[in-house]
Design a protein around this motif. Structure first.
Motif, PDB file in Angstrom:
ATOM      1  N   THR A  87       0.860  -1.180   0.000  1.00  0.00           N
ATOM      2  CA  THR A  87       0.000   0.000   0.000  1.00  0.00           C
ATOM      3  C   THR A  87       0.895   1.228   0.000  1.00  0.00           C
ATOM      4  OG1 THR A  87      -1.606  -1.224   1.286  1.00  0.00           O
ATOM      5  CG2 THR A  87      -1.827   1.188   1.266  1.00  0.00           C
ATOM      6  N   THR A  88       0.633   2.151  -0.914  1.00  0.00           N
ATOM      7  CA  THR A  88       1.503   3.322  -1.018  1.00  0.00           C
ATOM      8  C   THR A  88       0.850   4.533  -0.359  1.00  0.00           C
ATOM      9  OG1 THR A  88       0.531   3.839  -3.137  1.00  0.00           O
ATOM     10  CG2 THR A  88       2.597   2.577  -3.152  1.00  0.00           C
TER      11      THR A  88
ATOM     12  N   HIS B  50      -3.234   9.539   0.613  1.00  0.00           N
ATOM     13  CA  HIS B  50      -3.534   8.109   0.484  1.00  0.00           C
ATOM     14  C   HIS B  50      -4.076   7.831  -0.910  1.00  0.00           C
ATOM     15  CE1 HIS B  50      -3.805   9.228   4.728  1.00  0.00           C
ATOM     16  NE2 HIS B  50      -3.462   7.997   5.029  1.00  0.00           N
TER      17      HIS B  50
ATOM     18  N   GLY C 184      -6.359   2.498  -5.449  1.00  0.00           N
ATOM     19  CA  GLY C 184      -5.029   2.018  -5.063  1.00  0.00           C
ATOM     20  C   GLY C 184      -3.890   2.764  -5.730  1.00  0.00           C
TER      21      GLY C 184
ATOM     22  N   VAL D 283      -3.013   3.300   7.396  1.00  0.00           N
ATOM     23  CA  VAL D 283      -2.454   2.213   6.582  1.00  0.00           C
ATOM     24  C   VAL D 283      -3.002   0.879   7.081  1.00  0.00           C
ATOM     25  CG1 VAL D 283      -0.302   3.381   5.983  1.00  0.00           C
ATOM     26  CG2 VAL D 283      -0.442   2.055   8.084  1.00  0.00           C
TER      27      VAL D 283
ATOM     28  N   VAL E  28       3.858  -1.545   3.576  1.00  0.00           N
ATOM     29  CA  VAL E  28       3.465  -0.178   3.240  1.00  0.00           C
ATOM     30  C   VAL E  28       4.689   0.502   2.654  1.00  0.00           C
ATOM     31  CG1 VAL E  28       2.716   2.037   4.177  1.00  0.00           C
ATOM     32  CG2 VAL E  28       1.774  -0.096   5.097  1.00  0.00           C
TER      33      VAL E  28
ATOM     34  N   ARG F 137      -7.143  -5.227   7.658  1.00  0.00           N
ATOM     35  CA  ARG F 137      -7.520  -5.080   6.255  1.00  0.00           C
ATOM     36  C   ARG F 137      -8.998  -4.697   6.054  1.00  0.00           C
ATOM     37  NH1 ARG F 137      -4.996  -3.073   2.140  1.00  0.00           N
ATOM     38  NH2 ARG F 137      -5.922  -3.515   0.358  1.00  0.00           N
TER      39      ARG F 137
ATOM     40  N   TYR G 181      -9.579  -1.202   7.062  1.00  0.00           N
ATOM     41  CA  TYR G 181      -8.908  -0.270   6.158  1.00  0.00           C
ATOM     42  C   TYR G 181      -9.750  -0.077   4.897  1.00  0.00           C
ATOM     43  CZ  TYR G 181      -5.468   1.765   3.019  1.00  0.00           C
ATOM     44  OH  TYR G 181      -4.832   2.588   2.122  1.00  0.00           O
ATOM     45  N   ASP G 182     -10.250  -1.193   4.348  1.00  0.00           N
ATOM     46  CA  ASP G 182     -11.101  -1.097   3.156  1.00  0.00           C
ATOM     47  C   ASP G 182     -12.336  -0.262   3.457  1.00  0.00           C
ATOM     48  OD1 ASP G 182      -9.376  -2.570   1.636  1.00  0.00           O
ATOM     49  OD2 ASP G 182     -10.328  -4.490   2.085  1.00  0.00           O
TER      50      ASP G 182
END
Lengths: 255, 602
Positions: A124-125, A139, A144, A160, A166, A232, A235-236
């Protein structure tokens, strides 16, 4: 005084050992590790601490003995000795071996931290923008990808996913700052004019403080931020939530 | 001006040797009056004492700045009693954030550049080098005087920073651009930073002249028979430190000139494009510079400077341990090689200050390795010191106490360097209080204790009067205990992650539980500072009514003890020849337990 001198050295030894033995119990020690890289770093730290403890105790005991004895025995003369090559080689070799050992032991961890080949390919950037005296984070949003219209910008808090890599890109708008997360054992200077990569994997969901570690002006002490790591699914959900908030209100800042 | 080494020493300068020189010299002194004796002089000993007074004043000043720093860290943003009104009256007797950044910037600069370096190379370098090699003066006495007056000018420029708009420089003693170069980045980056840079550049000129003088003096003006391997380790330490200054200091001076140019002319050696500082786009030409360039240039000097600050101290300690253990230095040649290799390796370790700055993976590895290597000669020296006193007949003079304290605390400072040399651990510890603890153990626990040892050892030579040994030992005991109470807990602060240069650790939840530790450090620092009064009292008492000492109060071997105390202009009252090494103590020394290096030349 003659008897005290040797004792003083031993007192120093005892005080240092007691103090270092007590500090972890008192909480004056490494904060609980929060990233995967923290474990090998802590192991290295502990290993070096053991070397330091042994070296320190050895030298202090030799010094205390030499002082105690030398101050007591005053009759006659000392033996004139200009040195001993064998002894010199012995301790040079022993110390050299320990130093080479430490140098060798830390290579893999350094590579994991900084070798460009160790950079995660699909993490994840996020972008980090530092300026006097705050952190801003960009973000990627639902697609993505950074640099698209659904990017989510926040002030002070980086969000994150936990448990996966990350990959951050750090930039500064003005002076040098440093992105330091003590619990994650990572620190990277943010040099203006450069885009500096930084990667990590946070082990557990939680909030971790970001400290600016490079002097950046008189507000340096207050340049605090946070990393919020979410599991996860959360986060989504957070990404979806920010997208919805943007669609309904057009808010730029989704905090 | 300089006398070649083969000439009989003692006749090169003004001292006529065919007279009863000792009396002639002191009469000469008395006739000159205060101004000619103490101010306008080219005598290396007086210049050494001038340096000693000036840099001691800066040491005191830097110490007071540290007290203000500690006040803020223990009780952030609280009104300072008594001195608060005087110094911080404008900001309501409270240290403002901007004032705090200036405080630690000026503390670091005062201590490194204007106290410790000139104490070693200026004060002791000037006083001791000619005496210990058997020369009548430095090779270039007028240049020597010039380097002191240039030093004083640099000091004036440095102190003037407090009185200009925006206040003193406040970007740290490391002066990293763009913070230091752009006036919109910090209040002190205006006139204060310009003065700071001018001070550093002018100081650089002074130090280079001084170092050049010391090197030439040792190379060209040794007494007959004083071969390289008969030089006392104090001379080796000062010589190699001076050579290191010559090699590295011009780089900092050049870097400083570039930074001045960035500030005054509007060049952009250190300023990258596209900055927006405090909503102001900096007015610079081109703007293609790199902030990291400064870091390389700065540390290329400032890391070797650490060794300049410790090599002479190591020399003093070696000599003082040997004299007071009544035994030769163990492994003289390994000690010389260790000094040399510390200096050589010292030139290639600067990158370890940049492990977190984006130095790159391979560069980090290379600098890690050189840093690990430099620990070896330092550790070898430690073992040699212990072997030196092993089985000795130890005289616990005040000087010896301080020298032993140096060994104990230098070990702590050296060992904590192992954490910092390991790159992954350094990434965590960099810019935390562990670094502060580490270098204060080297510079205070090490160098300052060695300076106290040297003062107890050589002040009687300088003044002709003894210090009070009992008072000296009490001064040592309190200093030793208090300084450990100050700097030992800083390790824990750093391991817990507390960053340096922070004005208020309570901003972070992570640091909340460290507050009691910070207050303990501050109380200890106040005790440490107050305890130094004992030394001031001791020196003043000694100057007034200390017992007069003869030429050789410590029964030592090196040449300075052959001269009168204090030595007159020209140093020696007889022509000397050296026929043995500097450390002939013990049962093989002859009739007494020491054999002086000097013989009268017949």
């Amino acid at each position: 005084m003659r008897h005290l001198a040797g004792l003083l050295v031993l007192a120093l030894l005892a005080a240092v050992v007691a103090w270092f033995a007590l500090s972890p119990q008192l909480g004056w020690w490494l904060p609980a590790p929060a990233s995967t890289i923290a474990h090998p770093i802590d192991a290295l730290f502990d290993g070096i601490t053991v070397v330091i403890a042994i070296g320190f105790a050895l030298v202090m005991m030799l010094l205390a003995w030499a002082v105690w004895r030398g101050a007591r025995v005053q009759s006659g003369r000392a033996r004139t000795s200009h040195g001993h090559l064998g002894l010199e080689l012995l301790w040079s070799g022993a110390i050299g071996a320990v130093l080479v050992g430490i140098a060798y032991a830390q290579l893999p961890t350094w590579a994991a931290l900084r070798d460009p080949n160790a950079m995660p390919k699909d993490g994840t950037t996020a972008n980090v923008i530092a300026h006097q005296w705050a952190w801003r984070f960009e973000h990627p949003g639902a697609d993505g990808q950074l640099g698209t219209v659904d990017d989510v910008e926040t002030a002070s808090e980086l969000v994150v996913p936990a448990g996966e890599p990350v990959l951050l890109t750090l930039r500064s708008r003005d002076v040098i700052h440093s992105f330091f997360v003590p619990e994650m054992r990572i620190k990277q200077d943010v040099v203006p004019g450069r885009a500096t990569p930084l990667w990590f994997t946070i082990e557990r969901p939680g909030t971790y403080e970001v400290v600016c570690a490079e002097l950046c002006g008189f507000g340096h002490y207050a340049m605090a931020g946070r990393v919020r790591a979410l599991a996860r699914p959360e986060y989504d959900a957070w990404v979806a939530e920010t997208a919805r908030a943007r669609n309904t209100s057009g808010a730029e800042d989704a905090r | 001006m300089s006398a070649p080494t083969n000439e009989p020493v003692g006749c090169a300068m003004s001292a006529p040797t065919n007279e009863p020189a000792g009396r002639a010299l002191s009469d000469h002194h008395a006739q000159r009056g205060f101004l000619r004796t103490w101010i306008i002089t080219v005598d290396h000993k007086v210049i050494g004492i001038q340096y000693l007074v000036a840099s001691s004043a800066m040491l005191l000043f830097g110490g007071l700045l540290a007290m203000a720093i500690r006040w803020q860290l223990a009780w952030p943003w609280t009104e300072m009693p008594i001195v608060g009104q005087l110094v911080f009256g404008e900001s309501g007797r409270v240290i403002s954030p901007a004032a705090y950044t200036a405080l630690f910037t000026m503390h670091g600069t005062a201590m490194v550049f204007f106290a410790i370096l000139p104490l070693l190379t200026g004060a002791f370098g000037n006083y001791l080098v000619p005496l210990l090699v058997g020369a009548p003066d430095m090779a270039f006495p007028r240049l020597n005087a010039a380097s002191f007056w240039i030093f004083l000018a640099a000091m004036g420029l440095f102190l003037a920073g407090f009185f200009v708009e925006g206040g003193a420089a406040d970007s740290g003693w490391t002066a990293y651009p763009p913070l230091a170069t752009l006036p919109s980045a910090a209040p002190g980056s205006g006139a204060g930073q310009t003065l700071w840079l001018l001070a550093i550049v002018v100081l650089g000129v002074s130090s280079v002249l001084n170092s050049l003088n010391a090197v030439v003096t040792v190379v060209k003006m040794r007494a007959p028979g004083m071969t390289w391997m008969r030089l006392p380790l104090t001379v080796w330490g000062l010589l190699v430190a001076s050579a290191l200054q010559l090699a590295a200091l011009p780089v900092l001076t050049a870097g400083g000139v570039l930074q001045l140019s960035d500030r005054i002319v509007g060049t952009a050696f250190y300023t990258p494009a596209g900055l927006l500082v405090n909503s102001v786009a900096p007015e610079v030409a081109g703007a293609g510079g790199s902030p990291l360039l400064w870091q390389h240039l700065f540390w290329f000097y400032s890391h070797p400077a650490v060794y300049v600050m410790v090599l002479p101290a190591m020399g003093f300690v070696s000599d003082i341990l040997s004299v007071n253990a009544r035994k030769p230095v163990f492994g003289y040649k390994p000690m010389v090689w260790a000094i040399g290799s510390i200096a050589g390796l010292g030139l290639i370790v600067w990158g370890h200050h940049m492990f977190t700055s984006g130095l790159g993976f391979e560069m980090g590895r290379a600098f890690m390795l050189s840093t690990m290597l430099i620990a070896l000669p330092s550790a070898v020296k430690t073992f040699n010191w212990i072997a030196t006193i092993w089985g000795g007949r130890i005289r616990l003079t005040a000087a010896m106490c301080f020298a032993l304290g140096f060994v104990a605390l230098f070990v702590i400072g050296g060992l904590s360097g192992l954490w910092l040399a390991a790159t992954p651990v350094d990434v965590y510890l960099h810019d935390t209080y562990l670094v502060v603890a580490h270098f204060h153990y080297i510079v205070f626990g090490g160098t300052v204790l060695a300076v106290f040892a040297a003062l107890h050892h050589w002040l009687p030579k300088m003044t002709g009067r003894a210090l009070n040994e009992t008072l000296g030992r009490w001064h040592f005991l309190g200093t030793f205990v208090a300084l450990n109470c100050v700097f030992l807990p800083m390790h824990q602060l750093g391991i817990a992650g507390m960053i340096r240069r922070t004005a208020d650790p309570s901003v972070y939840r992570l640091y909340e539980h460290l507050a009691p530790l910070n207050r303990f450090v501050t109380w200890s620092a106040f005790v440490l500072a107050a305890w130094q009064l004992l030394f001031v009292v001791n020196v003043l008492w000694s100057l007034r009514s200390g017992t007069r000492v003869g030429r050789n109060p410590w029964e030592a071997t090196t040449l300075e003890w052959d001269a009168p105390s204090p030595p007159g202009h020209g140093n020696f009252d007889r022509d000397l020849v050296v026929d043995c090494g500097p450390y002939e103590y013990g049962d093989a020394a002859g009739a007494r337990d020491f054999r002086p290096q000097a013989r009268a030349r017949t």
